[in-house]
Write a protein that holds these residues in place. Structure first.
Motif, mmCIF file in Angstrom:
data_model
loop_
_atom_site.group_PDB
_atom_site.id
_atom_site.type_symbol
_atom_site.label_atom_id
_atom_site.label_comp_id
_atom_site.label_asym_id
_atom_site.label_seq_id
_atom_site.Cartn_x
_atom_site.Cartn_y
_atom_site.Cartn_z
ATOM 1 N N MET A 11 0.852 -1.203 0.000
ATOM 2 C CA MET A 11 0.000 0.000 0.000
ATOM 3 C C MET A 11 0.884 1.247 0.000
ATOM 4 S SD MET A 11 -2.925 1.182 2.757
ATOM 5 C CE MET A 11 -4.018 -0.173 2.363
ATOM 6 N N THR A 12 0.597 2.181 -0.913
ATOM 7 C CA THR A 12 1.385 3.404 -0.999
ATOM 8 C C THR A 12 1.133 4.281 0.219
ATOM 9 O OG1 THR A 12 -0.322 4.655 -2.143
ATOM 10 C CG2 THR A 12 1.176 3.332 -3.515
ATOM 11 N N ALA A 13 2.023 5.255 0.386
ATOM 12 C CA ALA A 13 1.873 6.167 1.532
ATOM 13 C C ALA A 13 0.569 6.933 1.445
ATOM 14 C CB ALA A 13 3.057 7.122 1.586
ATOM 15 N N ILE A 14 0.210 7.357 0.189
ATOM 16 C CA ILE A 14 -1.042 8.106 0.015
ATOM 17 C C ILE A 14 -2.235 7.214 0.311
ATOM 18 C CG2 ILE A 14 -2.534 9.211 -1.679
ATOM 19 C CD1 ILE A 14 -0.113 10.464 -2.940
ATOM 20 N N ALA A 15 -2.183 5.957 -0.179
ATOM 21 C CA ALA A 15 -3.293 5.034 0.077
ATOM 22 C C ALA A 15 -3.464 4.797 1.574
ATOM 23 C CB ALA A 15 -3.045 3.723 -0.653
ATOM 24 N N LYS A 16 -2.328 4.667 2.286
ATOM 25 C CA LYS A 16 -2.400 4.467 3.733
ATOM 26 C C LYS A 16 -2.993 5.694 4.413
ATOM 27 C CE LYS A 16 -1.396 2.201 7.554
ATOM 28 N NZ LYS A 16 -2.027 3.107 8.502
ATOM 29 N N GLN A 17 -2.660 6.902 3.919
ATOM 30 C CA GLN A 17 -3.202 8.129 4.491
ATOM 31 C C GLN A 17 -4.708 8.189 4.266
ATOM 32 O OE1 GLN A 17 -1.249 11.703 3.167
ATOM 33 N NE2 GLN A 17 -2.646 13.059 4.253
ATOM 34 N N VAL A 18 -5.141 7.787 3.062
ATOM 35 C CA VAL A 18 -6.578 7.773 2.767
ATOM 36 C C VAL A 18 -7.288 6.781 3.672
ATOM 37 C CG1 VAL A 18 -8.339 7.352 1.020
ATOM 38 C CG2 VAL A 18 -6.189 8.439 0.367
ATOM 39 N N GLU A 19 -6.722 5.584 3.820
ATOM 40 C CA GLU A 19 -7.351 4.564 4.645
ATOM 41 C C GLU A 19 -7.480 5.038 6.093
ATOM 42 O OE1 GLU A 19 -6.952 -0.180 5.380
ATOM 43 O OE2 GLU A 19 -5.164 1.040 5.722
ATOM 44 N N ASP A 20 -6.433 5.640 6.612
ATOM 45 C CA ASP A 20 -6.477 6.112 7.999
ATOM 46 C C ASP A 20 -7.583 7.142 8.202
ATOM 47 O OD1 ASP A 20 -4.374 4.485 8.614
ATOM 48 O OD2 ASP A 20 -2.836 6.057 8.513
ATOM 49 N N PHE A 21 -7.743 8.060 7.229
ATOM 50 C CA PHE A 21 -8.767 9.088 7.371
ATOM 51 C C PHE A 21 -10.164 8.492 7.211
ATOM 52 C CE2 PHE A 21 -11.189 12.895 5.924
ATOM 53 C CZ PHE A 21 -11.002 13.671 7.060
ATOM 54 N N LEU A 22 -10.334 7.560 6.247
ATOM 55 C CA LEU A 22 -11.647 6.955 6.029
ATOM 56 C C LEU A 22 -12.082 6.114 7.227
ATOM 57 C CD1 LEU A 22 -11.730 5.789 2.292
ATOM 58 C CD2 LEU A 22 -12.730 7.822 3.329
ATOM 59 N N SER A 23 -11.123 5.543 7.933
ATOM 60 C CA SER A 23 -11.466 4.693 9.081
ATOM 61 C C SER A 23 -12.077 5.495 10.223
ATOM 62 C CB SER A 23 -10.229 3.947 9.579
ATOM 63 O OG SER A 23 -9.274 4.846 10.104
ATOM 64 N N THR A 24 -12.009 6.819 10.141
ATOM 65 C CA THR A 24 -12.613 7.682 11.168
ATOM 66 C C THR A 24 -13.677 8.609 10.577
ATOM 67 O OG1 THR A 24 -10.879 9.367 10.887
ATOM 68 C CG2 THR A 24 -10.513 7.665 12.553
ATOM 69 N N SER A 25 -14.090 8.323 9.313
ATOM 70 C CA SER A 25 -15.049 9.202 8.627
ATOM 71 C C SER A 25 -16.311 8.440 8.266
ATOM 72 C CB SER A 25 -14.421 9.785 7.350
ATOM 73 O OG SER A 25 -13.261 10.528 7.645
ATOM 74 N N ALA A 26 -17.441 8.813 8.891
ATOM 75 C CA ALA A 26 -18.714 8.191 8.542
ATOM 76 C C ALA A 26 -19.098 8.578 7.117
ATOM 77 C CB ALA A 26 -19.798 8.645 9.529
ATOM 78 N N PRO A 27 -19.746 7.698 6.352
ATOM 79 C CA PRO A 27 -20.148 6.343 6.734
ATOM 80 C C PRO A 27 -19.106 5.286 6.401
ATOM 81 C CG PRO A 27 -21.075 6.833 4.601
ATOM 82 C CD PRO A 27 -20.280 8.054 5.002
ATOM 83 N N PHE A 28 -17.965 5.710 5.864
ATOM 84 C CA PHE A 28 -16.980 4.742 5.391
ATOM 85 C C PHE A 28 -16.235 4.056 6.534
ATOM 86 C CE2 PHE A 28 -16.924 7.808 1.636
ATOM 87 C CZ PHE A 28 -17.916 7.101 0.971
ATOM 88 N N ASP A 29 -16.382 4.575 7.758
ATOM 89 C CA ASP A 29 -15.772 3.894 8.891
ATOM 90 C C ASP A 29 -16.482 2.583 9.206
ATOM 91 O OD1 ASP A 29 -18.081 5.180 9.703
ATOM 92 O OD2 ASP A 29 -17.298 5.779 11.661
ATOM 93 N N MET A 30 -17.689 2.388 8.625
ATOM 94 C CA MET A 30 -18.437 1.157 8.857
ATOM 95 C C MET A 30 -18.092 0.062 7.849
ATOM 96 S SD MET A 30 -22.200 2.653 9.904
ATOM 97 C CE MET A 30 -22.296 3.917 8.620
ATOM 98 N N LEU A 31 -17.262 0.369 6.845
ATOM 99 C CA LEU A 31 -16.901 -0.606 5.820
ATOM 100 C C LEU A 31 -15.882 -1.607 6.367
ATOM 101 C CD1 LEU A 31 -16.373 1.774 2.743
ATOM 102 C CD2 LEU A 31 -18.490 0.628 3.461
ATOM 103 N N ASN A 32 -15.897 -2.820 5.784
ATOM 104 C CA ASN A 32 -14.839 -3.761 6.130
ATOM 105 C C ASN A 32 -13.583 -3.428 5.320
ATOM 106 O OD1 ASN A 32 -15.021 -5.041 3.531
ATOM 107 N ND2 ASN A 32 -16.746 -6.280 4.294
ATOM 108 N N GLU A 33 -12.498 -4.095 5.603
ATOM 109 C CA GLU A 33 -11.222 -3.764 4.970
ATOM 110 C C GLU A 33 -11.277 -3.904 3.459
ATOM 111 O OE1 GLU A 33 -6.463 -5.010 5.276
ATOM 112 O OE2 GLU A 33 -7.965 -5.920 6.607
ATOM 113 N N SER A 34 -11.931 -4.956 2.972
ATOM 114 C CA SER A 34 -12.016 -5.184 1.531
ATOM 115 C C SER A 34 -12.796 -4.074 0.840
ATOM 116 C CB SER A 34 -12.674 -6.542 1.262
ATOM 117 O OG SER A 34 -12.878 -6.733 -0.125
#
Length: 609
Positions: free
Chosen positions: A1-24
């Motif tokens: 996972m690229t640095a940008i992708a990891k940054q996006v994932e970290d932010f989405l994991s705390t942003s509704a409604p995408f924080d409710m998604l599973n990893e896939s």
């Protein structure tokens, strides 16, 4: 996972409604995502290509995206979701007020996620300015707030006072009921239960040809149909009765009966345990000992959102019981009162939304102006009760809004004259003083005195100039949102991200409901009940009223959870302790309150603030 992708994932994991998604699911969304640093020089990026969904991480922007007028947006806000929902392109205009980072998601990736109810309902809610919590609908304790009109499922079984005991017993058997209302000219004068038939007729071999009024309980405890199931439960527990007649609050005619069986059928938990224990107290020591168990009771039993919904009502009912017990203790030692009186409660106790930090707000209404000896009796009684409540954990009012204050012990005539002075001179300072007195309820004593006062004051408090002054005063407090829809925090606090939900939000809803209720001639003090009781002429739509009720319940859940979990009595809720979806709910709630308040000011004061 690229640095940008990891940054996006970290932010989405705390942003509704995408924080409710599973990893896939989250990875599928990230795969075609872009991270843009948006300045005044590169906004042309938004004007080309296929529609995309945007989420702001930082910066402040004014956006026009098919959702009407320009919106001021900042961290955590989405835009261009209308294009995604409608699957079409809308003109998109961005003005950069402060540069920042914006995430961009491909339309086809978001389309796939819209199949999820949580995601589609979130963005549909954003578009419709709807809350995401539906607090009232999903509460597992709101059954307690049911109006008794909704609980009663059949007409009352009643008999005229001259019906024979034998015929009354046959009627009860035929109707399969355990109690019978006794009426005269359609007014309730008594009640007969199967226990009365056993103990007063059979046990004494009484002639069953006698009229049923010979064995009835005269002037039984009763309750108005505008009250709730919880009110009925509390009253039956306090009075230790199993049958409670329900009276139409307008005609005063009986319309039904609530029984212990009805309570059991509706009840889902022993929420009245603490009130039942308080009613058994025989002296001030016992009452004090039991009352100090209240915070521990709430901490032990309030675990779910629905539990918080009834906590304020339970505490208010408990305070009512304490008040009545203290009055009884005083009269045992000092004799009956020299005249009829009504113990009035104001503010949160009147609205039945007390929290652990609420203080006393009370007054005494008298049948007439007392002489010196009578005044001394009531001075001693109110001093005893107010100090007794303080010993029970209901703290004294810093502003001296208590019945122990001689200025708050008024006759009915004096209280009406006071209302006339309010209406004649509704200055901002005066409104700040008497606003609390507009949420009022009789907690003890002669309720008929209070009804007299309400009837005489109602036309005064409906005057347009008075309502206009109340509406203008509501502009002095604004919701805690900046122009760019960012949370505004309390200044000078140890924790930097706190919001006083009581003064900055709940009080505004209380005020909106109060003014509409006064204009509509509604005398109920409870905010939820006021919003539910508004007539069609009130001009507050049923949708807006339902929305405000939902927000009110949600905000009070946050207040109670904060107080119980942190063992504090303030209302300073930390935004960082909220989940992402709760932050969105809170922001949506603040916006709705702001719109409702602006509409109310416009209606009643012509927009003059």
């Amino acid at each position: 996972m690229t640095a940008i992708a990891k940054q996006v994932e970290d932010f989405l994991s705390t942003s509704a409604p995408f924080d409710m998604l599973n990893e896939s699911q989250r990875n599928d969304l990230i795969r075609h995502a872009d991270l843009l640093y948006v300045t005044k020089d590169n906004t042309e990026h938004f004007k080309t290509g296929e529609p995309r969904l945007y989420l702001i991480q930082s910066g402040q922007f004014s956006v026009e995206d098919g959702e009407g007028a320009a919106r001021h947006l900042s961290e955590g806000d989405y835009f261009n979701y209308a294009a995604i929902l409608d699957k079409r392109t809308y003109p998109l205009s961005i003005h950069v007020d402060s540069p920042g980072l914006v995430y961009s998601f491909a339309a086809q990736d978001v389309f796939a996620l819209l199949e999820l109810v949580e995601v589609s309902s979130f963005f549909t809610g954003l578009r419709n300015n709807a809350l995401q919590n539906h607090a009232i609908a999903d509460s597992n304790s709101m059954w307690l707030y049911k109006s008794l009109t909704d609980v009663i499922d059949k007409a009352p079984v009643a008999a005229h006072s001259n019906m024979s005991i034998a015929d009354a017993a046959m009627l009860m058997t035929h109707e399969k009921v355990s109690s019978l209302l006794v009426t005269d000219n359609d007014k309730l004068i008594g009640i007969v239960t199967d226990r009365d038939l056993r103990s007063r007729v059979v046990a004494h071999a009484l002639d069953t040809a006698l009229p049923v009024k010979q064995i009835m309980t005269v002037n039984p405890t009763q309750i108005g149909n505008s009250r709730t199931l919880f009110d009925a439960m509390a009253l039956m527990t306090e009075k230790n009765i199993h049958h409670l007649p329900v009276i139409d609050h307008l005609s005063q005619s009986p319309i039904g009966m609530v029984t212990a069986s009805d309570i059991i059928r509706h009840q889902r938990g022993n929420v009245l345990f603490i009130i039942g224990e308080l009613t058994k107290a025989n002296n001030l020591y016992e009452l004090t000992r039991l009352s100090w168990q209240l915070p521990h009771y709430f901490a032990a039993h309030a675990k779910r959102a629905g539990d918080y919904d009834i906590a304020g009502k339970i505490l208010s009912q408990a305070t009512d019981v304490m008040t009545r017990k203290l009055i009884g203790f005083f009269q045992q030692d000092n004799g009956k009162a020299p005249m009829m009186f009504a113990w009035l409660v104001y503010g949160s106790q009147a609205r039945e939304d007390q929290t652990t930090g609420s203080d006393q707000d009370s007054g005494l209404l008298l049948a007439s102006t007392p002489n010196e000896k009578q005044a001394a009796y009531f001075a001693d009684m109110t001093d005893y009760v107010c100090k007794g409540l303080a010993k029970c954990g209901i703290k004294l009012c810093d502003g001296n809004i208590m019945a122990s204050n001689p200025e708050l012990r008024l006759s009915v005539d004096e209280a009406v004259k006071e209302a006339e002075r309010w209406v004649a001179s509704p200055t901002s300072k005066a409104i700040m003083h008497f606003n609390i007195f507009l949420d009022v309820r009789c907690a003890a004593g002669d309720a008929s005195l209070f009804k007299q006062l309400q009837k005489r004051r109602a036309p005064l408090l409906q005057q347009k100039m008075f309502l206009a002054a109340l509406a203008r005063n509501s502009n002095d407090v604004s919701v805690p949102l900046s122009m760019f829809q960012k949370f505004s925090y309390e200044k000078g606090r140890k924790q930097k991200d706190t919001i006083d939900l009581k003064t900055r939000a709940v009080a505004l809803i209380n005020n909106i409901a109060r003014i509409y209720a006064l204009a509509d001639g509604i005398t109920l003090p409870n905010t939820v009940a006021r919003l539910e009781s508004l007539s069609d002429k009130s001009e507050l739509s049923s949708k807006d009223a339902a929305n405000l009720k939902d927000i009110w319940v949600f905000l009070n859940r946050l207040r109670w959870r904060h107080q119980l979990e942190n063992k504090v009595t303030d209302n300073l809720v930390s935004v960082s302790m909220l989940s992402s979806i709760q932050k969105h709910q809170l922001k949506a709630g603040f916006k709705a309150i702001e719109r409702a308040n602006e509409a109310m000011v416009m209606k009643f004061s012509g927009g003059v603030g």
